[in-house]
Design a protein around this motif. Structure first.
Motif, PDB file in Angstrom:
ATOM      1  N   ALA A   1       0.824  -1.202   0.000  1.00 39.94           N
ATOM      2  CA  ALA A   1       0.000   0.000   0.000  1.00 39.94           C
ATOM      3  C   ALA A   1       0.866   1.263   0.000  1.00 39.94           C
ATOM      4  O   ALA A   1       0.559   2.242  -0.703  1.00 39.94           O
ATOM      5  CB  ALA A   1      -0.929   0.003   1.205  1.00 39.94           C
ATOM      6  N   LEU A   2       1.938   1.252   0.772  1.00 44.59           N
ATOM      7  CA  LEU A   2       2.839   2.404   0.811  1.00 44.59           C
ATOM      8  C   LEU A   2       3.511   2.607  -0.543  1.00 44.59           C
ATOM      9  O   LEU A   2       3.595   3.737  -1.050  1.00 44.59           O
ATOM     10  CB  LEU A   2       3.892   2.206   1.898  1.00 44.59           C
ATOM     11  CG  LEU A   2       3.393   2.154   3.350  1.00 44.59           C
ATOM     12  CD1 LEU A   2       4.528   1.772   4.287  1.00 44.59           C
ATOM     13  CD2 LEU A   2       2.796   3.487   3.779  1.00 44.59           C
ATOM     14  N   GLU A   3       4.005   1.512  -1.118  1.00 44.81           N
ATOM     15  CA  GLU A   3       4.684   1.616  -2.415  1.00 44.81           C
ATOM     16  C   GLU A   3       3.736   2.123  -3.502  1.00 44.81           C
ATOM     17  O   GLU A   3       4.106   2.992  -4.303  1.00 44.81           O
ATOM     18  CB  GLU A   3       5.245   0.251  -2.803  1.00 44.81           C
ATOM     19  CG  GLU A   3       6.398  -0.209  -1.935  1.00 44.81           C
ATOM     20  CD  GLU A   3       6.849  -1.625  -2.270  1.00 44.81           C
ATOM     21  OE1 GLU A   3       7.985  -1.975  -1.916  1.00 44.81           O
ATOM     22  OE2 GLU A   3       6.047  -2.367  -2.887  1.00 44.81           O
ATOM     23  N   GLN A   4       2.527   1.587  -3.549  1.00 48.85           N
ATOM     24  CA  GLN A   4       1.572   2.011  -4.578  1.00 48.85           C
ATOM     25  C   GLN A   4       1.225   3.482  -4.449  1.00 48.85           C
ATOM     26  O   GLN A   4       1.125   4.200  -5.453  1.00 48.85           O
ATOM     27  CB  GLN A   4       0.308   1.152  -4.483  1.00 48.85           C
ATOM     28  CG  GLN A   4       0.491  -0.275  -4.956  1.00 48.85           C
ATOM     29  CD  GLN A   4      -0.776  -1.100  -4.817  1.00 48.85           C
ATOM     30  OE1 GLN A   4      -1.733  -0.685  -4.167  1.00 48.85           O
ATOM     31  NE2 GLN A   4      -0.783  -2.284  -5.416  1.00 48.85           N
TER      32      GLN A   4
ATOM     33  N   ARG B   1       4.154   5.620  -5.630  1.00 53.97           N
ATOM     34  CA  ARG B   1       4.341   5.594  -7.077  1.00 53.97           C
ATOM     35  C   ARG B   1       3.201   6.269  -7.825  1.00 53.97           C
ATOM     36  O   ARG B   1       3.428   7.069  -8.745  1.00 53.97           O
ATOM     37  CB  ARG B   1       4.495   4.143  -7.538  1.00 53.97           C
ATOM     38  CG  ARG B   1       5.839   3.508  -7.175  1.00 53.97           C
ATOM     39  CD  ARG B   1       5.921   2.088  -7.702  1.00 53.97           C
ATOM     40  NE  ARG B   1       7.275   1.539  -7.583  1.00 53.97           N
ATOM     41  CZ  ARG B   1       7.581   0.416  -6.970  1.00 53.97           C
ATOM     42  NH1 ARG B   1       6.615  -0.314  -6.406  1.00 53.97           N
ATOM     43  NH2 ARG B   1       8.818  -0.012  -6.910  1.00 53.97           N
ATOM     44  N   SER B   2       1.965   5.956  -7.433  1.00 56.82           N
ATOM     45  CA  SER B   2       0.818   6.441  -8.206  1.00 56.82           C
ATOM     46  C   SER B   2       0.359   7.824  -7.777  1.00 56.82           C
ATOM     47  O   SER B   2       0.212   8.742  -8.603  1.00 56.82           O
ATOM     48  CB  SER B   2      -0.340   5.447  -8.106  1.00 56.82           C
ATOM     49  OG  SER B   2      -0.746   5.286  -6.753  1.00 56.82           O
ATOM     50  N   ALA B   3       0.119   8.019  -6.469  1.00 57.80           N
ATOM     51  CA  ALA B   3      -0.431   9.290  -6.000  1.00 57.80           C
ATOM     52  C   ALA B   3       0.615  10.397  -5.951  1.00 57.80           C
ATOM     53  O   ALA B   3       0.301  11.574  -6.171  1.00 57.80           O
ATOM     54  CB  ALA B   3      -1.057   9.101  -4.614  1.00 57.80           C
TER      55      ALA B   3
ATOM     56  N   ILE C   1       6.358   9.225  -7.658  1.00 60.36           N
ATOM     57  CA  ILE C   1       7.756   9.029  -7.284  1.00 60.36           C
ATOM     58  C   ILE C   1       8.174   7.626  -7.716  1.00 60.36           C
ATOM     59  O   ILE C   1       7.496   6.644  -7.397  1.00 60.36           O
ATOM     60  CB  ILE C   1       7.959   9.186  -5.765  1.00 60.36           C
ATOM     61  CG1 ILE C   1       7.681  10.632  -5.339  1.00 60.36           C
ATOM     62  CG2 ILE C   1       9.367   8.770  -5.347  1.00 60.36           C
ATOM     63  CD1 ILE C   1       7.732  10.852  -3.843  1.00 60.36           C
ATOM     64  N   SER C   2       9.267   7.526  -8.469  1.00 58.87           N
ATOM     65  CA  SER C   2       9.793   6.216  -8.842  1.00 58.87           C
ATOM     66  C   SER C   2      10.577   5.655  -7.659  1.00 58.87           C
ATOM     67  O   SER C   2      11.205   6.392  -6.896  1.00 58.87           O
ATOM     68  CB  SER C   2      10.692   6.321 -10.071  1.00 58.87           C
ATOM     69  OG  SER C   2      11.797   7.179  -9.814  1.00 58.87           O
ATOM     70  N   LEU C   3      10.543   4.340  -7.518  1.00 59.46           N
ATOM     71  CA  LEU C   3      11.105   3.704  -6.323  1.00 59.46           C
ATOM     72  C   LEU C   3      11.867   2.453  -6.710  1.00 59.46           C
ATOM     73  O   LEU C   3      11.371   1.611  -7.474  1.00 59.46           O
ATOM     74  CB  LEU C   3       9.967   3.335  -5.358  1.00 59.46           C
ATOM     75  CG  LEU C   3      10.291   2.397  -4.196  1.00 59.46           C
ATOM     76  CD1 LEU C   3      11.254   3.064  -3.225  1.00 59.46           C
ATOM     77  CD2 LEU C   3       9.009   1.971  -3.490  1.00 59.46           C
ATOM     78  N   ILE C   4      13.088   2.349  -6.183  1.00 51.49           N
ATOM     79  CA  ILE C   4      13.844   1.111  -6.337  1.00 51.49           C
ATOM     80  C   ILE C   4      14.525   0.792  -5.011  1.00 51.49           C
ATOM     81  O   ILE C   4      14.760   1.676  -4.181  1.00 51.49           O
ATOM     82  CB  ILE C   4      14.911   1.190  -7.457  1.00 51.49           C
ATOM     83  CG1 ILE C   4      15.985   2.241  -7.106  1.00 51.49           C
ATOM     84  CG2 ILE C   4      14.284   1.475  -8.810  1.00 51.49           C
ATOM     85  CD1 ILE C   4      17.194   2.178  -8.029  1.00 51.49           C
TER      86      ILE C   4
ATOM     87  N   GLN D   1       9.240   8.993   3.578  1.00 54.51           N
ATOM     88  CA  GLN D   1       9.151   9.731   2.323  1.00 54.51           C
ATOM     89  C   GLN D   1       7.711  10.094   1.994  1.00 54.51           C
ATOM     90  O   GLN D   1       7.422  11.193   1.481  1.00 54.51           O
ATOM     91  CB  GLN D   1       9.746   8.900   1.182  1.00 54.51           C
ATOM     92  CG  GLN D   1       9.971   9.703  -0.081  1.00 54.51           C
ATOM     93  CD  GLN D   1      10.929  10.864   0.167  1.00 54.51           C
ATOM     94  OE1 GLN D   1      12.055  10.657   0.599  1.00 54.51           O
ATOM     95  NE2 GLN D   1      10.469  12.085  -0.100  1.00 54.51           N
ATOM     96  N   LEU D   2       6.796   9.192   2.306  1.00 49.94           N
ATOM     97  CA  LEU D   2       5.380   9.467   2.102  1.00 49.94           C
ATOM     98  C   LEU D   2       4.944  10.676   2.925  1.00 49.94           C
ATOM     99  O   LEU D   2       4.264  11.575   2.429  1.00 49.94           O
ATOM    100  CB  LEU D   2       4.569   8.228   2.486  1.00 49.94           C
ATOM    101  CG  LEU D   2       3.044   8.343   2.446  1.00 49.94           C
ATOM    102  CD1 LEU D   2       2.565   8.711   1.058  1.00 49.94           C
ATOM    103  CD2 LEU D   2       2.416   7.039   2.907  1.00 49.94           C
ATOM    104  N   ALA D   3       5.351  10.709   4.196  1.00 44.53           N
ATOM    105  CA  ALA D   3       4.980  11.821   5.072  1.00 44.53           C
ATOM    106  C   ALA D   3       5.621  13.123   4.614  1.00 44.53           C
ATOM    107  O   ALA D   3       4.970  14.180   4.569  1.00 44.53           O
ATOM    108  CB  ALA D   3       5.392  11.503   6.508  1.00 44.53           C
ATOM    109  N   ALA D   4       6.912  13.066   4.278  1.00 46.75           N
ATOM    110  CA  ALA D   4       7.626  14.284   3.875  1.00 46.75           C
ATOM    111  C   ALA D   4       7.018  14.912   2.630  1.00 46.75           C
ATOM    112  O   ALA D   4       7.032  16.141   2.464  1.00 46.75           O
ATOM    113  CB  ALA D   4       9.099  13.960   3.636  1.00 46.75           C
ATOM    114  N   THR D   5       6.442  14.078   1.758  1.00 47.93           N
ATOM    115  CA  THR D   5       5.878  14.591   0.512  1.00 47.93           C
ATOM    116  C   THR D   5       4.400  14.937   0.655  1.00 47.93           C
ATOM    117  O   THR D   5       3.964  16.043   0.315  1.00 47.93           O
ATOM    118  CB  THR D   5       6.058  13.552  -0.611  1.00 47.93           C
ATOM    119  OG1 THR D   5       7.443  13.165  -0.697  1.00 47.93           O
ATOM    120  CG2 THR D   5       5.614  14.126  -1.951  1.00 47.93           C
ATOM    121  N   ALA D   6       3.616  13.997   1.171  1.00 46.44           N
ATOM    122  CA  ALA D   6       2.165  14.191   1.237  1.00 46.44           C
ATOM    123  C   ALA D   6       1.761  15.189   2.311  1.00 46.44           C
ATOM    124  O   ALA D   6       0.718  15.840   2.193  1.00 46.44           O
ATOM    125  CB  ALA D   6       1.470  12.853   1.478  1.00 46.44           C
TER     126      ALA D   6
END
Length: 467
Positions: free
Chosen positions: A182-185, A188-190, A193-196, A231-236
């Motif tokens: 769920a975090l990765e999706q 990437r989608s919302a 951000i590309s992720l590796i 990263q999700l928190a820092a961006t969203a």
């Protein structure tokens, strides 16, 4: 001034049902008759200050005062100040209620004076830090300024915690917490951000221009998941984080940047461990850290740290202290919602169980400790080893400690089996420079505010006596 009458029959009945208590059992806890309790539950009689005190004492996590009511806040603050061990004979709830209602200005001044007393003690710690580290004028480095900001905020940031909780609830589905997928999706989608995942020198590397995130795959699964949440928190939640940073009024640019990172970490914990669900689960398992780790798929340290942030008004958790100590005894993380205050860094009391835990990884140690003010605490400590993923990078070794005052011992599973009477409590202090105990064989330095007496003809373990 007329007395404020509190009718709470429905709330009292709900409290009794939640704890599975009969009227006779609750009446015994409150020290009243069954008929009196029945009248209160039917709103025929109001709650007295004495009963409010007994309810707060017996059910500290369930009987939350209305923190929006000024009179109730004053009474609660006055009760806390008057309960300081500085005063040998605490005032009764009836006396506190009379002072709060009849002399509100005097009560406010007493509360302010007690706060000034506490702040003076904190200033003494800052001076001790400056003396210990040759910091001119007691000025603070950026990371110290940020650490103190979190401490002064009660380690709880409401606007960020609620926003992160809402985001976590949105992503978690039917589970207690969002999973990695769920975090990765969402990243990437919302957030586009590309992720590796890759073997990397750092834990996380984000390129904001390219929108590219690299996470070190050698980290434990819980750490990789936390880096995703960061990263999700820092961006969203960028706008919420910026709002808090702007209101913090920190002096240095580096301090503001460090606070942004710290707030993103805070929000990451709140995403993975949403406030209400985490608090409910923690209470259900009596704050058993291993069970919380399993329920929320987090590390031992992450669960401990989150427990120390549960200070939301009207839904507070157990007031815990939390810290992380490295192999050299330096305190690298610290927060206390209790009366226990830590040495600002390094120099912590060697009698505290956390130092032994550093040398014994993956084993939980417990301790009943008593500070010089007579307050007793139940402490849990565990040594941890965080692997590096490579032979040429040494693993990180440290210990975390979590504890509460013995008033909350029944909510803390680690207190089971301890004799809480205090007869065998370990006598600890904040640090040697601040500890007044005259008879400690582990003392490294004399107290900063005491003279020492040296007798050339007598020698004990410590080569001086405290004046």
């Amino acid at each position: 001034m007329s007395k404020r009458r509190v009718f709470a029959g429905d709330k009292l009945k709900s409290l009794r049902a939640e704890h599975g208590l009969r009227q006779a059992e609750l009446a015994e806890k409150l020290g009243i008759s069954v008929s009196y309790l029945s009248q209160i539950e039917h709103d025929d009689r109001p709650l007295t200050p004495a009963l409010l005190e007994m309810l707060s004492r017996n059910f500290p996590l369930d009987w939350n005062v209305d923190e929006g009511d000024a009179a109730t806040r004053r009474f609660a603050a006055l009760r806390e100040a008057a309960a300081d061990p500085l005063f040998p004979n605490p005032l009764s709830p009836e006396q506190l209620a009379r002072i709060s209602e009849q002399q509100p200005a005097l009560a406010d001044q007493f509360i302010a004076l007690h706060q000034a007393y506490l702040h003076a003690g904190q200033r003494l710690q800052i001076v001790d830090e400056a003396l210990s580290n040759d910091t001119a004028g007691g000025s603070r480095l950026p990371w110290e300024e940020v650490r103190d900001w979190f401490h002064n905020s009660g380690n709880y940031v409401d606007i960020l915690d609620r926003a992160a909780e809402a985001l976590g609830d949105k992503l978690r589905g039917a589970q207690l917490t969002p999973d990695v997928t769920a975090l990765e999706q969402h990243i990437r989608s919302a957030l586009s951000i590309s992720l590796i995942y890759s073997q990397h020198a750092g834990l996380r590397d984000f390129d904001p221009q390219m929108g590219h995130l690299v996470i070190d795959q050698s980290q434990p699964a819980e750490s990789r998941r936390f880096q995703l949440a960061h990263q999700l928190a820092a961006t969203a939640l960028r706008s919420e984080i910026s709002q808090v940073v702007e209101g913090a009024k920190l002096r240095a640019a580096a301090s503001r940047q460090l606070l942004s990172v710290g707030l993103a970490n805070y929000a990451a914990g709140a995403i993975l461990m949403p406030y209400r669900r985490f608090r409910e689960e923690a209470r259900a398992v009596r704050h058993d850290i291993d069970r919380l780790c399993q329920a929320f798929n987090v590390s031992f340290e992450q669960a401990c740290h989150r427990l120390s942030t549960l200070q939301r008004p009207n839904a507070r958790g157990v007031p815990f202290f939390f810290c992380r100590v490295d192999m050299a005894g330096n305190i690298t993380k610290r927060h206390s919602a209790t009366r226990l205050q830590f040495a600002r860094f390094g120099g912590a009391c060697p009698l505290w169980i956390v130092h032994e835990a550093v040398a014994i990884p993956d084993r939980i140690l417990v301790q009943l400790a008593e500070t010089p003010d007579g307050v007793r605490y139940v402490s849990m400590a565990k040594g941890l080893v965080k692997p590096s993923g490579s032979y040429d990078r040494a693993p990180r070794r440290y210990a975390v400690a979590l504890g509460c005052e013995i008033d909350h011992a029944r909510e803390f599973i680690y207190a089971d089996g301890l004799d809480l009477t205090g007869r065998n409590a370990t006598k600890i202090g904040i640090s040697c420079r601040l500890c007044p105990r005259p008879d400690c064989d582990q003392r490294a330095f004399p107290p900063s505010d005491r003279e020492i007496i040296v007798d050339p003809d007598r020698r004990s373990v410590v080569p001086y006596r405290i004046g």
